[in-house]
Design an enzyme around this catalytic site. Sequence first.
Site, PDB file in Angstrom:
ATOM      1  N   HIS A  36      -5.949  -8.011  -1.275  1.00  0.00           N
ATOM      2  CA  HIS A  36      -5.218  -7.874  -0.071  1.00  0.00           C
ATOM      3  C   HIS A  36      -5.888  -9.012   0.685  1.00  0.00           C
ATOM      4  CE1 HIS A  36      -2.497  -6.280   2.937  1.00  0.00           C
ATOM      5  NE2 HIS A  36      -3.025  -6.714   3.822  1.00  0.00           N
ATOM      6  N   HIS A  41       3.868   0.731   6.646  1.00  0.00           N
ATOM      7  CA  HIS A  41       2.650   0.081   7.287  1.00  0.00           C
ATOM      8  C   HIS A  41       2.130   1.073   8.412  1.00  0.00           C
ATOM      9  CE1 HIS A  41       0.301  -2.977   9.968  1.00  0.00           C
ATOM     10  NE2 HIS A  41       0.018  -3.027   8.855  1.00  0.00           N
ATOM     11  N   HIS A  95      -2.000   2.635   3.952  1.00  0.00           N
ATOM     12  CA  HIS A  95      -1.389   2.995   5.012  1.00  0.00           C
ATOM     13  C   HIS A  95      -0.416   4.245   5.056  1.00  0.00           C
ATOM     14  CE1 HIS A  95      -2.157  -0.629   7.629  1.00  0.00           C
ATOM     15  NE2 HIS A  95      -2.274  -1.398   6.544  1.00  0.00           N
ATOM     16  N   ASP A 120      -4.460 -11.884   3.622  1.00  0.00           N
ATOM     17  CA  ASP A 120      -3.387 -12.275   4.764  1.00  0.00           C
ATOM     18  C   ASP A 120      -3.414 -13.796   5.025  1.00  0.00           C
ATOM     19  OD1 ASP A 120      -1.950  -9.775   5.399  1.00  0.00           O
ATOM     20  OD2 ASP A 120      -4.126  -9.022   5.944  1.00  0.00           O
ATOM     21  N   GLU A 164       3.652  -5.807   2.425  1.00  0.00           N
ATOM     22  CA  GLU A 164       2.726  -4.927   3.193  1.00  0.00           C
ATOM     23  C   GLU A 164       3.681  -3.795   4.031  1.00  0.00           C
ATOM     24  OE1 GLU A 164      -1.490  -4.186   5.635  1.00  0.00           O
ATOM     25  OE2 GLU A 164      -0.652  -6.434   5.391  1.00  0.00           O
ATOM     26  N   HIS A 222      -6.080  -1.827   0.021  1.00  0.00           N
ATOM     27  CA  HIS A 222      -7.190  -2.069   1.062  1.00  0.00           C
ATOM     28  C   HIS A 222      -7.379  -0.741   1.848  1.00  0.00           C
ATOM     29  CE1 HIS A 222      -3.305  -2.851   2.990  1.00  0.00           C
ATOM     30  NE2 HIS A 222      -3.893  -3.017   4.191  1.00  0.00           N
ATOM     31  N   ASP A 236      -8.670  -7.455   3.162  1.00  0.00           N
ATOM     32  CA  ASP A 236      -8.123  -7.640   4.464  1.00  0.00           C
ATOM     33  C   ASP A 236      -8.460  -8.881   5.218  1.00  0.00           C
ATOM     34  OD1 ASP A 236      -5.816  -6.904   5.843  1.00  0.00           O
ATOM     35  OD2 ASP A 236      -6.648  -5.058   6.659  1.00  0.00           O
TER      36      ASP A 236
END
Length: 482
Positions: free
Chosen positions: A83, A226, A272, A85, A199, A293, A401
């Site tokens: 993961h 999320h 999440h 971003d 995500e 993550h 992340d």
Amino acid sequence: MRGLPLDQGTQKLAPPQPLARLRPDRVLAVLLLIGLASFASPGPLETAQDLVSSVVRAVKPLPKDPHARALALMDQAPVIDGHIDLPILARWYYANDLEAFDLREETRGQVDLPRLRKGKVGGFFHSVFVPCPEDVGFPVDSDSNFTSPSFRVRDTLEQIDTARLIIGKYSPDLEFTPTASAWRRAIKRGKVGGMLGVEGGHQLGASLSTLRAYHALGVRYVTLTHTCHSALADSCGSSEAPLSTRWDGLSTFGRAFVREANRLGVAIDVSHTHPKTASDVLSLSAAPPIFSHSNARGVHNVVRNVPDAILRRIGSMDPARRGKFNLSEDGERGEGWGADTGEADKVVPAGDAIVMLNFSPGFVSEYPGGEGRRADVQAMADHADYIGRLAGREHVGIGSDFDGIEAVPEGLEDVSKYPNLIAELIQRGWSDNEIRGLTSGNILRILDKVEAVAHAQRHLLPSYEVFEGRKDLVKHDKPPGQ
């Protein structure tokens, strides 16, 4: 052809000697080397060059110094991060204008090409994320029917486009790898491979057609939620605002989504999500789910981390670990989610799963307001050790992340610092094979299995399930306007 034995009388290639004609000690040596090569290889041997490389790996001693050994092992099995971003950096700072920054130089984020190379990175999932609708001013979907117009699908398509354009722009270094085998081949050529991950279930617009379109564009996992509930499932919320369940785990539509994702070859990501959602997925999915993550609640008690009962359930897939668990011996002291419902003893039909370590300090050791231990390499390794003890080290990966977090642990400031964590785990007694699994072998194994399920289900028709809240997509008996 050079170097092969020749018959001097005819100048033709001599036939290879069968093993039966070789000296017994040489036969034993060859078999031993092949066995060692197979044991040392983190993935399938695809070519003769693979075999030679694996033999060399098996007999060449590794450095004893932990950091030097970490680098040597990461040369063999570079990091695949579950993961990152990077598309968020492009969207937030540059409005997706890829000419406004250069990944060949150090960026204002935590990811760029020089640091990827220094950190021994073989690839990552490009997270294509846009916020929950209520986070940007749209109606609160958890109190509605999850179909309020919010442009989340449009924005996700922009992020998919951005991720693919980044990979294309830097193609001498980056490569889109739609399968696990393509990823392995890219790594062997020195490329940084990549897949895409969406995500948040809110990014689907409550539509399985969107899922199929995303898959065609390169998405290989979808996170069910999320920080908001979605049409698919319940979210855990955030540390500041934990959520009560709405669907009691997966919704009816979410169950249809899991089956369709299995058919397509899209991994189900339960980071999440509420633990009940994760539990439902573990019970339903034919393909191994992932926590792309996430960390362990038993080390740091926040809602985003994985409860002991779920970790023990993952561990129970190994017959050597299976049995009734005394959760009071773990970090949550038997008081965590699922401790009183037999969660740890439930079957996992897929037979596999992975929890990928999140570097966000709030999920490592710190609490809002500055409380808690300062996040650092040692604290991050505590999560790896803990997940490894409860779930098994073969079920641990890395999902940093990076570029989606502002604060970072000391010693893990960006993608160049992965070797610091690997060296710490080597010092703690992780074996070479366990390290190679953590860096990339474990996630590649999971992807192989996700693809195998899709291959086995290729005869199934697409699902045409419609989310119960949709009023715009219903069957009619009469033509429009009548």
